[in-house]
Write an enzyme that holds these catalytic residues in place. Structure first.
Site, PDB file in Angstrom:
ATOM      1  N   LYS A  71       0.932  -1.150   0.167  1.00 40.13           N
ATOM      2  CA  LYS A  71      -0.008  -0.010  -0.131  1.00 40.13           C
ATOM      3  C   LYS A  71       0.935   1.280   0.099  1.00 40.13           C
ATOM      4  CE  LYS A  71      -3.696  -2.372   2.746  1.00 40.13           C
ATOM      5  NZ  LYS A  71      -4.242  -2.232   3.829  1.00 40.13           N
ATOM      6  N   TYR A 131      -5.465   5.422  -0.764  1.00 40.60           N
ATOM      7  CA  TYR A 131      -4.117   4.350  -0.800  1.00 40.60           C
ATOM      8  C   TYR A 131      -4.222   3.574  -2.009  1.00 40.60           C
ATOM      9  CZ  TYR A 131      -7.266   1.255   1.744  1.00 40.60           C
ATOM     10  OH  TYR A 131      -8.329   0.575   2.341  1.00 40.60           O
ATOM     11  N   ASP A 168     -13.343  -4.578  13.739  1.00 41.07           N
ATOM     12  CA  ASP A 168     -12.119  -4.319  14.078  1.00 41.07           C
ATOM     13  C   ASP A 168     -12.346  -4.541  15.707  1.00 41.07           C
ATOM     14  OD1 ASP A 168     -10.900  -3.439  11.988  1.00 41.07           O
ATOM     15  OD2 ASP A 168     -11.243  -1.392  12.138  1.00 41.07           O
TER      16      ASP A 168
END
Length: 181
Positions: A71, A131, A168
């Site tokens: 990335k 990104y 997450d």
């Protein structure tokens, strides 16, 4: 473009040349030849991603166990604390992390090679984060390491509990995570 080392040699902080005057600025945010000459990497990016997040949002630590993604990340507006964690068992830096503050004003970029988990915390009121990736998103191979893993002990610059996605919150501990050989 200026290339700076981080605490993990393969992760690089990039500072593009910015040409500014009273009208604004111009910069080259990506040039394949320059990256090859400066980093020795012949990269092919296949996907661009863009997220907008509010202050206190923490995204990560994400990676793909197959189709690992390199990335090249940067902030279009705002400020983030960006983190890369080495998940390559063979590497001397396995299990280590590096964190860098990236800002729209500074125009910094971070190169995170395949084999690393990635995450960021938004420090400004909002942040637009983009990104480029070297492989396509493959949700069936996506994995998450807990942002607050005690073994990793990432020093997130938190003032309050972060805002997290359910994915997450459900991340694995580093000791239980799938890693790269």
């Amino acid at each position: 473009m200026q290339v700076m080392d981080t605490a993990i040699p393969e992760v690089k902080l990039l500072k593009p040349r910015v040409f500014g005057d009273a009208r604004g600025f111009f910069m080259e945010s990506y040039n394949k030849r320059t990256l090859k000459a400066q980093l020795g990497l012949d990269l092919e990016f296949v996907q661009d991603n863009h997220s907008r997040s509010m202050q206190g949002v923490l995204r990560g630590l994400h990676y793909q166990i197959q189709q690992p993604q390199g990335k090249l990340v940067r902030v279009l507006s705002g400020k983030v604390f960006d983190v890369a964690v080495d998940l390559r068992q063979h590497a001397a830096s396995f299990g280590q992390w590096v964190g860098e503050v990236l800002t729209a004003e500074g125009q910094e970029q971070l190169w995170i090679p395949p084999g690393f988990a990635h995450g960021f915390l938004v420090l400004s009121e909002t942040a637009d984060f983009i990104y480029k990736t070297t492989d396509y998103y493959a949700p069936e191979f996506e994995r998450t390491v807990r942002w607050d893993d005690p073994q990793l002990a990432i020093d997130w610059p938190l003032t309050n509990a972060p805002q997290l996605s359910e994915k997450d919150r459900q991340g694995r501990l580093f000791a239980d995570a799938e890693v790269y050989p």
